[in-house]
Design an enzyme around this catalytic site. Structure first.
Site, PDB file in Angstrom:
ATOM      1  N   ASP A 169     -63.979 -77.619 -45.503  1.00  0.00           N
ATOM      2  CA  ASP A 169     -63.582 -78.978 -45.781  1.00  0.00           C
ATOM      3  C   ASP A 169     -63.858 -79.918 -44.478  1.00  0.00           C
ATOM      4  OD1 ASP A 169     -61.840 -81.386 -46.628  1.00  0.00           O
ATOM      5  OD2 ASP A 169     -60.664 -79.776 -47.525  1.00  0.00           O
ATOM      6  N   ASP A 214     -59.418 -63.637 -46.577  1.00  0.00           N
ATOM      7  CA  ASP A 214     -60.895 -64.075 -46.971  1.00  0.00           C
ATOM      8  C   ASP A 214     -60.601 -65.607 -47.748  1.00  0.00           C
ATOM      9  OD1 ASP A 214     -63.215 -64.603 -47.956  1.00  0.00           O
ATOM     10  OD2 ASP A 214     -63.290 -62.837 -49.488  1.00  0.00           O
ATOM     11  N   LEU A 215     -60.270 -66.457 -47.156  1.00  0.00           N
ATOM     12  CA  LEU A 215     -59.904 -67.842 -47.847  1.00  0.00           C
ATOM     13  C   LEU A 215     -61.139 -68.897 -47.900  1.00  0.00           C
ATOM     14  CD1 LEU A 215     -56.042 -68.441 -47.214  1.00  0.00           C
ATOM     15  CD2 LEU A 215     -57.352 -67.219 -49.016  1.00  0.00           C
ATOM     16  N   LYS A 216     -62.210 -68.504 -47.130  1.00  0.00           N
ATOM     17  CA  LYS A 216     -63.683 -69.443 -47.326  1.00  0.00           C
ATOM     18  C   LYS A 216     -63.344 -70.845 -46.876  1.00  0.00           C
ATOM     19  CE  LYS A 216     -66.173 -65.951 -49.827  1.00  0.00           C
ATOM     20  NZ  LYS A 216     -65.060 -64.972 -50.497  1.00  0.00           N
ATOM     21  N   LEU A 217     -62.597 -71.286 -45.830  1.00  0.00           N
ATOM     22  CA  LEU A 217     -62.100 -72.775 -45.873  1.00  0.00           C
ATOM     23  C   LEU A 217     -63.583 -73.310 -45.689  1.00  0.00           C
ATOM     24  CD1 LEU A 217     -59.383 -71.275 -45.122  1.00  0.00           C
ATOM     25  CD2 LEU A 217     -59.256 -73.137 -43.833  1.00  0.00           C
ATOM     26  N   THR A 227     -73.059 -63.491 -51.334  1.00  0.00           N
ATOM     27  CA  THR A 227     -73.915 -62.189 -51.866  1.00  0.00           C
ATOM     28  C   THR A 227     -74.167 -62.464 -53.376  1.00  0.00           C
ATOM     29  OG1 THR A 227     -71.825 -61.120 -51.912  1.00  0.00           O
ATOM     30  CG2 THR A 227     -73.572 -60.832 -50.076  1.00  0.00           C
ATOM     31  N   ARG A 281     -64.869 -53.803 -56.325  1.00  0.00           N
ATOM     32  CA  ARG A 281     -64.567 -53.042 -57.627  1.00  0.00           C
ATOM     33  C   ARG A 281     -65.041 -51.493 -57.496  1.00  0.00           C
ATOM     34  NH1 ARG A 281     -67.393 -58.017 -60.450  1.00  0.00           N
ATOM     35  NH2 ARG A 281     -68.201 -57.998 -58.186  1.00  0.00           N
ATOM     36  N   ARG A 303     -72.562 -51.256 -53.153  1.00  0.00           N
ATOM     37  CA  ARG A 303     -72.330 -50.384 -54.548  1.00  0.00           C
ATOM     38  C   ARG A 303     -73.054 -49.046 -54.028  1.00  0.00           C
ATOM     39  NH1 ARG A 303     -69.694 -54.004 -55.456  1.00  0.00           N
ATOM     40  NH2 ARG A 303     -69.750 -55.610 -57.157  1.00  0.00           N
ATOM     41  N   LYS A 348     -58.551 -56.573 -47.500  1.00  0.00           N
ATOM     42  CA  LYS A 348     -59.109 -58.030 -47.638  1.00  0.00           C
ATOM     43  C   LYS A 348     -58.307 -58.716 -48.640  1.00  0.00           C
ATOM     44  CE  LYS A 348     -62.708 -59.916 -49.871  1.00  0.00           C
ATOM     45  NZ  LYS A 348     -62.461 -60.984 -50.665  1.00  0.00           N
ATOM     46  N   PRO A 388     -63.582 -81.522 -40.842  1.00  0.00           N
ATOM     47  CA  PRO A 388     -63.065 -80.541 -39.570  1.00  0.00           C
ATOM     48  C   PRO A 388     -61.705 -80.608 -39.423  1.00  0.00           C
ATOM     49  CG  PRO A 388     -65.112 -81.637 -38.851  1.00  0.00           C
ATOM     50  CD  PRO A 388     -64.679 -82.106 -40.360  1.00  0.00           C
ATOM     51  N   ASN A 389     -61.111 -81.915 -39.319  1.00  0.00           N
ATOM     52  CA  ASN A 389     -59.770 -82.080 -39.170  1.00  0.00           C
ATOM     53  C   ASN A 389     -58.685 -81.369 -39.977  1.00  0.00           C
ATOM     54  OD1 ASN A 389     -57.523 -83.627 -37.648  1.00  0.00           O
ATOM     55  ND2 ASN A 389     -56.988 -84.607 -39.734  1.00  0.00           N
ATOM     56  N   THR A 390     -59.040 -81.132 -41.227  1.00  0.00           N
ATOM     57  CA  THR A 390     -58.357 -80.436 -42.292  1.00  0.00           C
ATOM     58  C   THR A 390     -58.432 -78.887 -42.078  1.00  0.00           C
ATOM     59  OG1 THR A 390     -58.803 -82.290 -43.908  1.00  0.00           O
ATOM     60  CG2 THR A 390     -58.087 -80.253 -44.711  1.00  0.00           C
TER      61      THR A 390
HETATM   62  O1  C5P Z   1     -65.921 -56.188 -56.255  1.00  0.00           O
HETATM   63  P1  C5P Z   1     -67.075 -56.556 -55.041  1.00  0.00           P
HETATM   64  O2  C5P Z   1     -67.127 -55.247 -54.089  1.00  0.00           O
HETATM   65  O3  C5P Z   1     -68.203 -57.355 -55.560  1.00  0.00           O
HETATM   66  O4  C5P Z   1     -66.276 -57.241 -54.188  1.00  0.00           O
HETATM   67  C1  C5P Z   1     -66.647 -58.172 -53.189  1.00  0.00           C
HETATM   68  C2  C5P Z   1     -65.575 -59.046 -52.391  1.00  0.00           C
HETATM   69  O5  C5P Z   1     -66.376 -59.746 -51.337  1.00  0.00           O
HETATM   70  C3  C5P Z   1     -65.128 -59.964 -53.324  1.00  0.00           C
HETATM   71  O6  C5P Z   1     -63.737 -60.317 -52.816  1.00  0.00           O
HETATM   72  C4  C5P Z   1     -65.776 -61.349 -52.902  1.00  0.00           C
HETATM   73  O7  C5P Z   1     -64.824 -62.454 -53.081  1.00  0.00           O
HETATM   74  C5  C5P Z   1     -66.095 -61.122 -51.604  1.00  0.00           C
HETATM   75  N1  C5P Z   1     -67.363 -61.846 -51.001  1.00  0.00           N
HETATM   76  C6  C5P Z   1     -68.792 -61.420 -51.485  1.00  0.00           C
HETATM   77  N2  C5P Z   1     -69.797 -62.195 -50.921  1.00  0.00           N
HETATM   78  C7  C5P Z   1     -69.560 -63.212 -49.997  1.00  0.00           C
HETATM   79  C8  C5P Z   1     -68.145 -63.365 -49.342  1.00  0.00           C
HETATM   80  C9  C5P Z   1     -67.264 -62.729 -49.975  1.00  0.00           C
HETATM   81  O8  C5P Z   1     -68.857 -61.103 -52.419  1.00  0.00           O
HETATM   82  N3  C5P Z   1     -70.618 -63.742 -49.291  1.00  0.00           N
END
Ligand code: C5P
Length: 238
Positions: free
Chosen positions: A70, A65-68, A125, A217, A187, A38, A72-74
């Site tokens: 804005d 994963d850029l999570k747009l 999350t 992480r 985790r 990702k 709709p047109n943009t």
């Molecule tokens: O380091 P960690 O395991 O917490 O990373 C989770 C990744 O998932 C991060 O890149 C974070 O931006 C992404 N993410 C998230 N929750 C979301 C969407 C994406 O933690 N709902």
């Protein structure tokens, strides 16, 4: 698109530069299984589209994963640009409404009708129900919000959602087994939670029915990232 849909672990490459990213990826050079990666905002904003092309050239599948979010047109026009990057998956915020998600799908669809998988973030999350209600004034429960956002995403013709693994079961129940759940907030049982709130282990994510776990992480900051990745794959993919 079907061949990209098998249960898998996605490593979140949350690095600040190409140099750090390739130092990390070089650790996986001899790995039989090429990790699905990702690329998020930090790395993309630092390095631009070239980092996507370079990682793709090395043979990895990519979730951009850029999570747009804005008008709709943009979003449609931005997605049309991203469609040329040949990534495997990208995303928007479901909070942008059904109209915005439909526009995203249209923009992402190439002239030949193909497109990467497109999914929508439900609630991050890191967001707790208490904060969602107190700060965002969303009165519903977090679970009802997530199910409704997932239904909206399905109505807009998207392939799935990003949610916590804890919510994967109810999303499948509401939207069908083929509707993908891509789940960060993973985790190890003996690991640090950090800023995440709605978390569980890779093994439990599999039981609940998550399709892809996104792990940052616990792998990138591990003393032995390859061993941590293998542990995730063993627990989640089997
Ligand atoms: O380091 P960690 O395991 O917490 O990373 C989770 C990744 O998932 C991060 O890149 C974070 O931006 C992404 N993410 C998230 N929750 C979301 C969407 C994406 O933690 N709902």
């Amino acid at each position: 698109m079907k061949e990209n849909m098998e249960r898998d672990v996605i490593i979140a490459c949350d690095f600040k530069s190409a140099e750090d990213t390739f130092r990390f990826l070089d650790l996986f050079r001899d790995e039989a299984r090429k990790p699905f990666l990702k690329i998020g905002m930090e790395l993309y904003y630092a390095e631009g589209p070239s980092i996507v092309r370079e990682i793709k050239r090395r043979g990895h599948r990519i979730f951009l994963d850029l999570k747009l979010h804005d008008i709709p047109n943009t979003v449609k026009k931005a997605m049309a640009v991203l469609s040329h990057l040949d990534v495997d998956m990208c995303n928007v915020h479901a909070a942008g409404t059904i109209e915005m998600m439909k526009a995203a799908r249209e923009g992402l669809t190439r002239e030949d009708g193909t497109r990467p998988l497109l999914i929508a973030v439900t609630q991050l999350t890191s967001t707790s129900e208490e904060r969602m209600q107190r700060e965002l004034l969303i009165g519903a429960s977090i679970n009802d919000t997530i199910v409704k956002y997932a239904q909206n995403a399905r109505e807009a013709g998207l392939d799935g959602v990003v949610c916590s693994p804890l919510e994967a079961g109810m999303v499948h129940e509401a939207c069908g087994r083929d509707f993908l759940t891509v789940t960060p907030g993973v985790r190890f049982a003996d690991g640090e939670v950090a800023d995440q709130v709605r978390v569980t282990t890779p093994a439990r994510a599999r039981e609940i029915g998550s399709d892809f776990i996104v792990v940052g992480r616990p792998i990138t900051a591990a003393a032995d990232p390859v061993a941590a990745y293998r542990r995730c794959v063993a627990e989640f993919v089997g």
